[in-house]
Write a protein that holds these residues in place. Structure first.
Motif, mmCIF file in Angstrom:
data_model
loop_
_atom_site.group_PDB
_atom_site.id
_atom_site.type_symbol
_atom_site.label_atom_id
_atom_site.label_comp_id
_atom_site.label_asym_id
_atom_site.label_seq_id
_atom_site.Cartn_x
_atom_site.Cartn_y
_atom_site.Cartn_z
ATOM 1 N N ASP A 102 -1.987 -98.080 -24.510
ATOM 2 C CA ASP A 102 -0.635 -97.523 -24.426
ATOM 3 C C ASP A 102 -0.679 -96.003 -24.315
ATOM 4 O OD1 ASP A 102 1.343 -99.884 -24.864
ATOM 5 O OD2 ASP A 102 -0.287 -100.204 -26.284
ATOM 6 N N VAL A 103 -1.694 -95.402 -24.890
ATOM 7 C CA VAL A 103 -1.953 -93.981 -24.668
ATOM 8 C C VAL A 103 -3.436 -93.725 -24.908
ATOM 9 C CG1 VAL A 103 -1.463 -93.216 -27.046
ATOM 10 C CG2 VAL A 103 -1.159 -91.622 -25.141
ATOM 11 N N PHE A 104 -4.000 -92.842 -24.089
ATOM 12 C CA PHE A 104 -5.394 -92.425 -24.234
ATOM 13 C C PHE A 104 -5.381 -90.968 -24.685
ATOM 14 C CE2 PHE A 104 -9.406 -90.627 -22.764
ATOM 15 C CZ PHE A 104 -10.326 -91.585 -23.170
ATOM 16 N N ILE A 105 -5.951 -90.705 -25.848
ATOM 17 C CA ILE A 105 -5.948 -89.356 -26.406
ATOM 18 C C ILE A 105 -7.154 -88.579 -25.878
ATOM 19 C CG2 ILE A 105 -6.120 -87.981 -28.517
ATOM 20 C CD1 ILE A 105 -4.672 -90.265 -29.964
ATOM 21 N N CYS A 106 -6.864 -87.481 -25.218
ATOM 22 C CA CYS A 106 -7.909 -86.559 -24.754
ATOM 23 C C CYS A 106 -7.958 -85.381 -25.718
ATOM 24 C CB CYS A 106 -7.597 -86.061 -23.352
ATOM 25 S SG CYS A 106 -7.448 -87.378 -22.120
ATOM 26 N N PHE A 107 -9.141 -84.889 -25.987
ATOM 27 C CA PHE A 107 -9.285 -83.817 -26.966
ATOM 28 C C PHE A 107 -9.288 -82.428 -26.346
ATOM 29 C CE2 PHE A 107 -11.391 -87.605 -28.807
ATOM 30 C CZ PHE A 107 -10.415 -87.875 -29.754
ATOM 31 N N THR A 108 -9.410 -82.362 -25.029
ATOM 32 C CA THR A 108 -9.283 -81.090 -24.305
ATOM 33 C C THR A 108 -8.593 -81.372 -22.971
ATOM 34 O OG1 THR A 108 -11.434 -81.342 -23.208
ATOM 35 C CG2 THR A 108 -11.415 -80.131 -25.311
ATOM 36 N N HIS A 109 -8.086 -80.326 -22.356
ATOM 37 C CA HIS A 109 -7.494 -80.471 -21.028
ATOM 38 C C HIS A 109 -8.576 -80.797 -19.998
ATOM 39 C CE1 HIS A 109 -3.462 -79.208 -22.201
ATOM 40 N NE2 HIS A 109 -4.046 -78.300 -22.972
ATOM 41 N N ALA A 110 -9.791 -80.300 -20.232
ATOM 42 C CA ALA A 110 -10.899 -80.622 -19.328
ATOM 43 C C ALA A 110 -11.198 -82.112 -19.355
ATOM 44 C CB ALA A 110 -12.143 -79.820 -19.723
ATOM 45 N N GLN A 111 -11.127 -82.704 -20.538
ATOM 46 C CA GLN A 111 -11.354 -84.141 -20.644
ATOM 47 C C GLN A 111 -10.233 -84.928 -19.975
ATOM 48 O OE1 GLN A 111 -11.107 -86.070 -24.567
ATOM 49 N NE2 GLN A 111 -13.023 -87.131 -24.127
ATOM 50 N N GLU A 112 -9.017 -84.433 -20.083
ATOM 51 C CA GLU A 112 -7.898 -85.116 -19.443
ATOM 52 C C GLU A 112 -8.057 -85.095 -17.925
ATOM 53 O OE1 GLU A 112 -3.123 -85.279 -20.014
ATOM 54 O OE2 GLU A 112 -3.956 -83.313 -19.538
ATOM 55 N N GLN A 113 -8.495 -83.979 -17.365
ATOM 56 C CA GLN A 113 -8.717 -83.904 -15.927
ATOM 57 C C GLN A 113 -9.746 -84.938 -15.485
ATOM 58 O OE1 GLN A 113 -9.744 -79.853 -14.986
ATOM 59 N NE2 GLN A 113 -7.760 -79.046 -15.639
ATOM 60 N N TRP A 114 -10.809 -85.081 -16.283
ATOM 61 C CA TRP A 114 -11.834 -86.091 -15.974
ATOM 62 C C TRP A 114 -11.230 -87.497 -16.054
ATOM 63 C CZ3 TRP A 114 -13.705 -89.904 -19.338
ATOM 64 C CH2 TRP A 114 -14.778 -90.651 -18.850
ATOM 65 N N ALA A 115 -10.446 -87.754 -17.106
ATOM 66 C CA ALA A 115 -9.848 -89.081 -17.291
ATOM 67 C C ALA A 115 -8.984 -89.476 -16.104
ATOM 68 C CB ALA A 115 -9.032 -89.110 -18.588
ATOM 69 N N LYS A 116 -8.248 -88.528 -15.566
ATOM 70 C CA LYS A 116 -7.367 -88.819 -14.436
ATOM 71 C C LYS A 116 -8.148 -89.131 -13.160
ATOM 72 C CE LYS A 116 -3.247 -88.293 -16.323
ATOM 73 N NZ LYS A 116 -2.268 -89.423 -16.409
ATOM 74 N N THR A 117 -9.383 -88.622 -13.063
ATOM 75 C CA THR A 117 -10.209 -88.973 -11.902
ATOM 76 C C THR A 117 -10.742 -90.396 -12.036
ATOM 77 O OG1 THR A 117 -12.297 -88.128 -12.843
ATOM 78 C CG2 THR A 117 -10.918 -86.572 -11.620
ATOM 79 N N VAL A 118 -10.913 -90.866 -13.279
ATOM 80 C CA VAL A 118 -11.403 -92.221 -13.515
ATOM 81 C C VAL A 118 -10.282 -93.230 -13.305
ATOM 82 C CG1 VAL A 118 -12.397 -93.794 -15.236
ATOM 83 C CG2 VAL A 118 -13.186 -91.413 -15.115
ATOM 84 N N ASN A 119 -9.124 -92.964 -13.888
ATOM 85 C CA ASN A 119 -7.974 -93.864 -13.766
ATOM 86 C C ASN A 119 -6.705 -93.024 -13.640
ATOM 87 O OD1 ASN A 119 -5.940 -95.730 -13.916
ATOM 88 N ND2 ASN A 119 -6.620 -96.692 -15.821
ATOM 89 N N PRO A 120 -6.274 -92.771 -12.421
ATOM 90 C CA PRO A 120 -5.084 -91.922 -12.212
ATOM 91 C C PRO A 120 -3.801 -92.490 -12.814
ATOM 92 C CG PRO A 120 -6.316 -92.228 -10.161
ATOM 93 C CD PRO A 120 -6.872 -93.208 -11.152
ATOM 94 N N LEU A 121 -3.801 -93.778 -13.172
ATOM 95 C CA LEU A 121 -2.592 -94.419 -13.676
ATOM 96 C C LEU A 121 -2.487 -94.387 -15.200
ATOM 97 C CD1 LEU A 121 -2.635 -97.585 -11.360
ATOM 98 C CD2 LEU A 121 -1.474 -95.401 -10.972
ATOM 99 N N ILE A 122 -3.515 -93.873 -15.858
ATOM 100 C CA ILE A 122 -3.563 -93.938 -17.316
ATOM 101 C C ILE A 122 -2.563 -92.970 -17.947
ATOM 102 C CG2 ILE A 122 -5.338 -92.148 -17.576
ATOM 103 C CD1 ILE A 122 -5.238 -95.428 -19.564
ATOM 104 N N LYS A 123 -1.952 -93.380 -19.056
ATOM 105 C CA LYS A 123 -1.071 -92.497 -19.828
ATOM 106 C C LYS A 123 -1.937 -91.719 -20.816
ATOM 107 C CE LYS A 123 2.967 -95.543 -19.579
ATOM 108 N NZ LYS A 123 3.904 -96.377 -20.362
ATOM 109 N N THR A 124 -1.894 -90.407 -20.709
ATOM 110 C CA THR A 124 -2.733 -89.569 -21.564
ATOM 111 C C THR A 124 -1.888 -88.569 -22.343
ATOM 112 O OG1 THR A 124 -3.063 -87.921 -19.811
ATOM 113 C CG2 THR A 124 -4.689 -89.700 -19.971
ATOM 114 N N THR A 125 -2.464 -88.078 -23.415
ATOM 115 C CA THR A 125 -1.918 -86.929 -24.124
ATOM 116 C C THR A 125 -3.103 -86.116 -24.630
ATOM 117 O OG1 THR A 125 -0.368 -86.192 -25.839
ATOM 118 C CG2 THR A 125 -1.774 -88.054 -26.388
#
Length: 296
Positions: A102-125
């Motif tokens: 339901d949400v994927f917690i990223c600990f840095t903005h750099a990690q969030e950028q990586w997460a979006k390359t893996v799954n662009p549809l994922i809900k992150t914060t």
């Protein structure tokens, strides 16, 4: 010395007193022998116990089979699944991202950028790790260390390039290296701040894939400058409170950077950087994220 994720779980519970937060810990895991099966067995047993009274939010911290089994549990109930990027930029968190929590917690903005390359549809914060500024402070008792100065402090764990750190300090022909952790001095977390305050420089040559590094925050909160690997995650955490090495395997470069950090006048830069990660602030971000999740 507790693993970072264990410290994280205890602090998260402590800073969310308005909520019932239950931490269910496995018996001692043998991390050298089929640990994935041990965690899967523990997770299955735990989830069976939760069937009659499912929680509002389920936040597993050990990935792989634990993440998969928790996803299946949440599909059978109205429980919200939260997963965090604790494993860093690799296959474990790629799996977590494709489980569509339901949400994927990223600990840095750099990690969030990586997460979006893996799954662009994922809900992150993005919610960084936090540090307890009541325990970790420049002022307070210091560990008694009868060691030549400058004292460089590091922690030992997988992905920390500890052998490179040892070689770099040895090349300086001055000072000392204090290693805390599994291959060094074991220190309870409730007094580890005393050792930070007794040192001159903190260094941790993490792999660029490592998710965060709580010890960076703890060191900076005790006003220790940091020498770390030069990558986007470490830059985001440390900023101007330390120096960076492009490749810790280049021992001469590593040694030169350690020497420069020890000889630089840092003022209160490290402490001011750590203040950005106060658990009081971080807890408010979790409060907001979890409230939104339950209201959805």
């Amino acid at each position: 010395m507790e693993r970072g994720v264990e410290v994280y779980a205890q602090e998260l519970k402590r800073y969310l007193p308005a909520h019932r937060v239950d931490i269910i810990s496995a018996p001692k895991i043998n991390w050298t022998k089929d640990f994935s099966r041990q965690i899967a067995r523990f997770t299955s047993q735990t989830l069976r116990q939760l069937e009659t009274d499912p929680p509002d939010i389920l936040y597993p911290l050990n990935n792989r089979w634990q993440s998969i089994l928790c996803k299946l549990f949440c599909l059978r109930h109205k429980t919200k699944l939260v997963l965090g990027g604790h494993s860093g930029l690799g296959w474990d968190d790629k799996l977590n991202l494709w489980l569509f929590p339901d949400v994927f917690i990223c600990f840095t903005h750099a990690q969030e950028q990586w997460a979006k390359t893996v799954n662009p549809l994922i809900k992150t914060t993005v919610i960084p790790h936090g540090v307890d500024l009541r325990q970790f402070t420049p002022h307070g008792p210091k560990g008694k260390l009868n060691l030549p100065r400058p004292i460089f402090l590091t922690v030992s764990a997988p992905h920390k390039n500890i052998q490179d750190t040892i070689a770099a300090v040895a090349q300086l022909n001055q000072g000392s290296l204090l290693v805390l952790g599994s291959v060094g001095t074991t220190v309870p977390h409730n007094i580890i701040d005393q050792y930070y305050r007794a040192a001159d420089v903190f260094t941790l040559a993490s792999s660029p894939s490592e998710a965060f590094g709580i010890s960076y925050l703890e060191a900076m909160a005790c006003n220790l400058p940091v020498v770390a690997t030069d990558d986007p995650i470490r830059r985001e955490i440390i900023d101007s409170a330390g120096l960076f090495i492009e490749n810790p395997h280049r021992i001469a470069e590593y040694a030169t950077t350690l020497k420069a950090a020890a000889e630089t006048s840092w003022g209160n830069k490290p402490y001011h950087q750590a203040q950005k990660f106060s658990w009081d602030t971080v807890a408010n971000q979790y409060e907001t994220a979890f409230s939104k999740l339950l209201a959805a």
